[in-house]
Design a protein around this motif. Structure first.
Motif, PDB file in Angstrom:
ATOM      1  N   PHE A 153       0.988  -6.885   3.350  1.00 27.12           N
ATOM      2  CA  PHE A 153       0.517  -5.527   3.265  1.00 27.12           C
ATOM      3  C   PHE A 153       1.240  -4.487   2.510  1.00 27.12           C
ATOM      4  CE2 PHE A 153      -1.621  -8.246   6.341  1.00 27.12           C
ATOM      5  CZ  PHE A 153      -2.820  -7.775   6.191  1.00 27.12           C
ATOM      6  N   GLY A 154       0.663  -3.860   1.854  1.00 25.81           N
ATOM      7  CA  GLY A 154       1.315  -3.003   0.942  1.00 25.81           C
ATOM      8  C   GLY A 154       1.619  -3.466  -0.527  1.00 25.81           C
ATOM      9  N   ARG A 155       1.582  -4.691  -0.383  1.00 24.57           N
ATOM     10  CA  ARG A 155       2.140  -5.430  -1.857  1.00 24.57           C
ATOM     11  C   ARG A 155       0.954  -5.489  -2.887  1.00 24.57           C
ATOM     12  NH1 ARG A 155       4.630 -10.989  -0.447  1.00 24.57           N
ATOM     13  NH2 ARG A 155       2.422 -12.090  -0.588  1.00 24.57           N
ATOM     14  N   VAL A 156       1.254  -5.505  -4.111  1.00 23.79           N
ATOM     15  CA  VAL A 156       0.470  -5.620  -5.101  1.00 23.79           C
ATOM     16  C   VAL A 156       0.191  -6.791  -5.703  1.00 23.79           C
ATOM     17  CG1 VAL A 156      -0.165  -4.815  -7.609  1.00 23.79           C
ATOM     18  CG2 VAL A 156       0.963  -3.169  -5.969  1.00 23.79           C
ATOM     19  N   SER A 157      -1.079  -7.281  -5.864  1.00 23.67           N
ATOM     20  CA  SER A 157      -1.232  -8.684  -6.289  1.00 23.67           C
ATOM     21  C   SER A 157      -0.614  -9.133  -7.484  1.00 23.67           C
ATOM     22  CB  SER A 157      -2.811  -8.799  -6.431  1.00 23.67           C
ATOM     23  OG  SER A 157      -3.287  -8.096  -7.578  1.00 23.67           O
ATOM     24  N   GLY A 158       0.039 -10.177  -7.323  1.00 27.72           N
ATOM     25  CA  GLY A 158       0.831 -10.733  -8.587  1.00 27.72           C
ATOM     26  C   GLY A 158       2.078 -10.318  -8.620  1.00 27.72           C
ATOM     27  N   GLN A 159       2.559  -9.480  -7.698  1.00 26.39           N
ATOM     28  CA  GLN A 159       3.687  -8.788  -7.830  1.00 26.39           C
ATOM     29  C   GLN A 159       4.982  -8.957  -6.622  1.00 26.39           C
ATOM     30  OE1 GLN A 159       4.112  -6.817 -10.631  1.00 26.39           O
ATOM     31  NE2 GLN A 159       2.099  -7.150 -11.168  1.00 26.39           N
ATOM     32  N   ALA A 160       4.692 -10.115  -5.979  1.00 19.67           N
ATOM     33  CA  ALA A 160       5.751 -10.574  -5.117  1.00 19.67           C
ATOM     34  C   ALA A 160       7.047 -11.020  -5.769  1.00 19.67           C
ATOM     35  CB  ALA A 160       5.422 -11.767  -4.157  1.00 19.67           C
TER      36      ALA A 160
END
Length: 109
Positions: free
Chosen positions: A41-48
């Motif tokens: 939650f709060g993360r941007v897709s493809g950006q971990a």
């Protein structure tokens, strides 16, 4: 229908039967076929920051994962994000998505 808080225990059961074969939840957990979901939650897709190889579609979509976006995504991932590598067909019932998102919100923080 927008997201509404659901039943966390029912969501846990859904995670175990529909998601756990591809995803882990614990901090520092490894990725499987899909990425580790800790901190989702709060993360941007493809950006971990883990070593998971995200699809170009996931990177370009730049979706911020919150209750509403995850609720919509889980209905039909390939329709929500064309080109995603996620093979999951989705959860059609609003109740199931509410339950799963509620569980994920508490278990990935």
């Amino acid at each position: 229908m927008p997201f509404a808080p659901g039943n966390e225990k029912a969501g846990e059961k859904l995670f175990k039967t529909r998601c756990a074969s591809c995803h882990t939840l614990e901090k520092g957990g490894s990725s499987k076929t899909g990425p580790n979901l800790h901190g989702l939650f709060g993360r941007v897709s493809g950006q971990a920051t883990d070593s998971f190889s995200y699809s170009d579609a996931s990177k370009k979509a730049a979706v911020t994962w919150e209750e509403g976006t995850l609720f919509d995504y889980l209905e039909n991932p390939k329709k929500f994000m064309p080109g995603t590598k996620m093979a999951f067909g989705g959860l059609k019932k609003d109740k199931d998505r509410n339950d799963l998102v509620t569980f994920l919100k508490s278990s990935t923080a």
